[in-house]
Design a protein around this motif. Structure first.
Motif, PDB file in Angstrom:
ATOM      1  N   ASP A   1      64.802  77.115  50.898  1.00 39.18           N
ATOM      2  CA  ASP A   1      63.914  77.662  51.597  1.00 39.18           C
ATOM      3  C   ASP A   1      64.232  77.369  53.341  1.00 39.18           C
ATOM      4  O   ASP A   1      63.491  76.539  53.754  1.00 39.18           O
ATOM      5  CB  ASP A   1      62.646  76.938  51.586  1.00 39.18           C
ATOM      6  CG  ASP A   1      61.500  77.830  52.266  1.00 39.18           C
ATOM      7  OD1 ASP A   1      61.434  78.690  52.580  1.00 39.18           O
ATOM      8  OD2 ASP A   1      60.457  76.970  52.430  1.00 39.18           O
TER       9      ASP A   1
ATOM     10  N   ASN B   1      68.715  80.693  47.222  1.00 38.17           N
ATOM     11  CA  ASN B   1      67.302  80.285  47.090  1.00 38.17           C
ATOM     12  C   ASN B   1      66.548  79.141  47.781  1.00 38.17           C
ATOM     13  O   ASN B   1      65.406  78.801  47.936  1.00 38.17           O
ATOM     14  CB  ASN B   1      66.913  79.884  45.490  1.00 38.17           C
ATOM     15  CG  ASN B   1      67.328  81.227  44.650  1.00 38.17           C
ATOM     16  OD1 ASN B   1      67.169  82.144  45.184  1.00 38.17           O
ATOM     17  ND2 ASN B   1      67.779  80.856  43.571  1.00 38.17           N
TER      18      ASN B   1
ATOM     19  N   GLN C   1      68.029  82.316  53.905  1.00 42.98           N
ATOM     20  CA  GLN C   1      67.401  83.470  53.802  1.00 42.98           C
ATOM     21  C   GLN C   1      68.139  84.543  54.614  1.00 42.98           C
ATOM     22  O   GLN C   1      68.100  85.699  53.978  1.00 42.98           O
ATOM     23  CB  GLN C   1      65.820  83.192  54.642  1.00 42.98           C
ATOM     24  CG  GLN C   1      65.044  82.517  53.742  1.00 42.98           C
ATOM     25  CD  GLN C   1      63.806  82.015  54.547  1.00 42.98           C
ATOM     26  OE1 GLN C   1      63.775  82.295  55.790  1.00 42.98           O
ATOM     27  NE2 GLN C   1      62.822  81.541  53.799  1.00 42.98           N
TER      28      GLN C   1
END
Length: 175
Positions: free
Chosen positions: A26, A24, A31
């Motif tokens: 960023d 999770n 990702q």
């Protein structure tokens, strides 16, 4: 027990990136890991009949007059029915009950060490170009992956006990 995060972190370390703590986050590495992990490991499992990921599944006919494969099945290796057809996640056959041997999806915590190392290298290959754009690094990882794949297949092939040839006519005839 190696988790998904551990495997992705090992892969990131192989390409000189910092490990992640969570899918999770960023960040580009998190990702990328979140996006690619399941697909890469599922395709690695399905590509070879790994003994640690092989399972016998007994199937019964559904109301639709076919057999529904369990969700965890990635690849059917064999079926005891002579006349069958695989269509997506369903098997069509005239029998009332069938048994298949299949490669299944297993959790990363159940991977043997040789497969965990292989998965980390494959993930590093997948992460390499998007994160580093370094072709030399990618080529080195590809060579490492090929070497680890050969070793992993050898280890997997020697995990089962050998079957003895107890009653074989040519052996008896020789004596």
């Amino acid at each position: 027990m190696i988790t998904k995060i551990d495997l992705c972190s090992m892969a990131l370390l192989k390409i000189g990136e910092k490990p992640i703590q969570s899918f999770n986050e960023d960040t580009a590495p998190a990702q990328l890991a979140r996006t690619l992990f399941e697909n890469v490991t599922d395709s690695m499992l399905a590509a070879h009949p790994w003994k640690f990921a092989t399972k016998k599944c007994e199937l019964v006919r559904t109301d639709d007059n076919d057999f529904l494969l369990p969700v965890e099945v990635l690849r059917v290796l064999s079926c005891d029915a002579r006349d069958y057809e695989i269509n997506g996640n369903r098997i069509l056959s005239k029998h009332d009950k069938i048994t298949v041997i299949a490669v299944i999806r297993i959790v990363s915590e159940s991977y043997p060490a040789f497969f965990s190392s292989l998965a980390a290298t494959k993930l590093a290959m997948e992460f390499c170009m998007p994160l580093t754009d370094n072709q030399n690094c990618f080529n080195t990882l590809a060579a490492l992956y090929d070497s680890e794949l050969r070793a992993a297949k050898f280890i997997d092939s020697t995990m089962a006990s050998s079957t003895s040839v107890a009653d074989f006519s040519l052996i008896s005839a020789r004596f």
